[in-house]
Design an enzyme around this catalytic site. Structure first.
Site, PDB file in Angstrom:
ATOM      1  N   ASN A  62      -6.283   0.700 -10.970  1.00 35.21           N
ATOM      2  CA  ASN A  62      -5.121   1.399 -10.426  1.00 35.21           C
ATOM      3  C   ASN A  62      -4.094   1.806 -11.484  1.00 35.21           C
ATOM      4  O   ASN A  62      -3.360   2.763 -11.296  1.00 35.21           O
ATOM      5  CB  ASN A  62      -4.463   0.581  -9.309  1.00 35.21           C
ATOM      6  CG  ASN A  62      -4.018  -0.785  -9.767  1.00 35.21           C
ATOM      7  OD1 ASN A  62      -4.506  -1.328 -10.747  1.00 35.21           O
ATOM      8  ND2 ASN A  62      -3.089  -1.377  -9.033  1.00 35.21           N
ATOM      9  N   GLU A 113      -2.897 -11.916 -13.035  1.00 38.29           N
ATOM     10  CA  GLU A 113      -1.997 -11.114 -12.203  1.00 38.29           C
ATOM     11  C   GLU A 113      -2.813 -10.639 -11.006  1.00 38.29           C
ATOM     12  O   GLU A 113      -3.713  -9.820 -11.146  1.00 38.29           O
ATOM     13  CB  GLU A 113      -1.463  -9.924 -12.989  1.00 38.29           C
ATOM     14  CG  GLU A 113      -0.664 -10.301 -14.222  1.00 38.29           C
ATOM     15  CD  GLU A 113      -0.315  -9.100 -15.075  1.00 38.29           C
ATOM     16  OE1 GLU A 113      -0.687  -7.963 -14.698  1.00 38.29           O
ATOM     17  OE2 GLU A 113       0.313  -9.278 -16.126  1.00 38.29           O
ATOM     18  N   CYS A 142      -0.414  -3.524  -6.721  1.00 36.99           N
ATOM     19  CA  CYS A 142      -0.222  -4.911  -6.309  1.00 36.99           C
ATOM     20  C   CYS A 142       1.229  -5.180  -5.938  1.00 36.99           C
ATOM     21  O   CYS A 142       1.522  -6.088  -5.156  1.00 36.99           O
ATOM     22  CB  CYS A 142      -0.680  -5.877  -7.398  1.00 36.99           C
ATOM     23  SG  CYS A 142       0.176  -5.692  -8.976  1.00 36.99           S
TER      24      CYS A 142
END
Length: 489
Positions: free
Chosen positions: A158, A256, A290
């Site tokens: 992404n 993450e 996210c």
């Protein structure tokens, strides 16, 4: 479509300063999610053998790179940053083609990378240690930072420009060497970045690139005994597996992971502004972030007005191919992503929620050649619903009504995730209570969930594990401490 786009270019891995094919000679193709007729390129379908060569190369390079003065390491990075700045348009176009992100967003990502890496390069002068007095006469006590060694950088699709930069550059500044394993969906931007590192003159082996599937080469990288640190950005499910593999060798991890990020709206007079901030944070990159706001938790007395404002704003979005200047939301990354989002729509309806806008795949014309999904707003959502608890990773926003601020905090915490959270309120007490009581690594008061490159980035619960990345905390991952006692008389 340009002639360049009709040709399928074959790319290679980069190991020990050379571009090489994978050991099997097999390749896989990437297509543009906005137009599947556009084949972006063919990339090595690598194996554990290729990954072993890359790690060994990085380990050998580390023996000399760690001894290069930090200021000299920074000079390599400043040369790289200049090249990065010159190639922003090239990177943005590649990102748009392989991931679908609108060109304007893709260019902003590349430009942000330039800005952030200038800060990171300056960290070379800030790798500070500690000097403490000794209990003994004629003894000095110091604590110094030393690089950990070979770092595995495993990056998502992404943000395939910014995320690799945030891992590779601080590792190099600290004196580590790197093996980059990009997401299999977005290898082209990784190839371009690696080319720029090569052109900046970095010694052979300091940066290596291996493409392929996560199971074959990703697992081989994480479990390799010469890898001393793994920095991963991606799903919680994959992060959990990485943590298990790394633990076998006591390898440091920086994970993450996912998020189900809330925006609480409670006694905030400027609902227009709140709606703008929420919508921008929810639908940027088609919601495939996210840190995207995916849950609005609003007091009943504001709910009707806020829902109306949000729907009005989302209706204005134009969905299309990322290279079209008028596009505001591009496609999602793959057919699987479309199918997953559709399953969540079915679940929402079955559980009694109301899809007031969107909720379907877009079809007809250019939409038939890509993976396009309508920007979606779902109301009448309750905290126990699947769409209220799980990360959808698409252009979907759910709205939950609550009776009180205290209930809003409970609902915000009622998820396995804890990455980032926003509150919009004019009540200073509530803002401070939210900061203290919400289980989240990052808090935003009266603004959306946009992070800044000099601030630590990370989450709690199932949203992160290990040292926060970016900002000054990064050095705590890429270095370890060495305590030195010196008797001088």
């Amino acid at each position: 479509m340009s002639a360049r786009q009709t040709e399928t270019k074959v790319y290679q891995n980069y190991i020990n300063g050379a571009w090489v094919n994978g050991s099997t000679g097999e390749f896989y193709q990437i297509v543009n999610p906005g137009n599947t007729d556009d084949v972006v390129g063919s990339f090595p379908l690598s194996t554990a053998e290729d990954m072993d060569r890359a790690v060994v190369s990085a380990h050998q390079a580390f023996q000399s790179w760690r001894k290069v003065p930090a200021s000299e390491r920074a000079e390599y990075i400043y040369r790289f940053i200049a090249l990065l700045d010159e190639n922003k348009e090239r990177l943005a176009e590649a990102l748009c083609r392989e991931q679908g992100k609108p060109y304007k967003e893709a260019f902003t990502e590349a430009a942000r990378g330039v800005k952030e890496m200038r800060y990171v390069a300056g960290e070379a002068a800030r790798l500070e240690g500690i000097t403490l007095p000794s209990d003994r006469t004629g003894v000095t006590n110091t604590v110094v930072r030393v690089p950990i060694g070979v770092v595995a950088a495993i990056t998502p699709w992404n943000f395939p420009i910014l995320t690799p930069l945030r891992k590779i550059v601080p590792a190099l500044i600290a004196g580590c060497t790197v093996v980059l394993k990009p997401a299999s969906q977005t290898p082209l931007t990784a190839v371009i970045l690696t080319e720029l590192f090569e052109r900046a003159g970095l010694p052979a082996g300091t940066v290596n690139l291996v493409t392929g599937s996560g199971r074959k080469v990703g697992d081989a990288l994480v479990s390799h005994p010469l890898v001393r640190g793994v920095s991963f950005t991606g799903s919680t499910h994959v992060g959990r597996n990485i943590n298990k593999l790394a633990a076998e060798n006591f390898t440091k991890v920086q994970l993450e992971l996912g998020g189900k990020n809330p925006a609480v709206v409670a006694d905030y007079a400027n609902l227009e502004r709140a709606a703008t901030e929420i919508v921008n944070s929810a639908y940027t990159n088609a919601g495939q972030r996210c840190t995207a706001i995916s849950r609005v938790i609003v007091l009943e007395r504001h709910a009707e007005s806020l829902e109306k404002l949000i729907v009005e704003k989302v209706k204005q979005y134009r969905v299309g191919n990322g290279m079209d200047p008028g596009t505001q939301i591009g496609p999602v990354v793959s057919e699987d992503a479309v199918n997953t989002i559709q399953e969540y729509m079915k679940s929402a309806q079955e559980q009694g929620a109301s899809i007031v806008l969107g909720g379907s795949r877009l079809t007809g014309g250019l939409y038939d050649k890509g993976f396009y999904f309508e920007p979606t707003v779902i109301t009448r959502v309750t905290p126990d619903m699947k769409v209220a608890k799980e990360e959808i990773f698409g252009p979907v926003l759910v709205i939950i009504r609550v009776a009180s601020f205290e209930e809003a905090v409970r609902v915000a915490n009622d998820t396995e995730y804890g990455l980032t959270a926003s509150i919009f309120t004019d009540q200073l007490e509530w803002a401070y209570d939210f900061t203290e009581d919400v289980e989240s690594g990052m808090i935003h008061i009266n603004n959306g969930t946009i992070s800044e490159g000099h601030m630590p980035f990370g989450g709690v619960k199932h949203s992160g594990h290990g040292v926060y990345s970016i900002g000054q905390t990064n050095k705590d991952f890429y270095t370890e401490l060495k305590v030195v006692y010196t008797q001088y008389k």
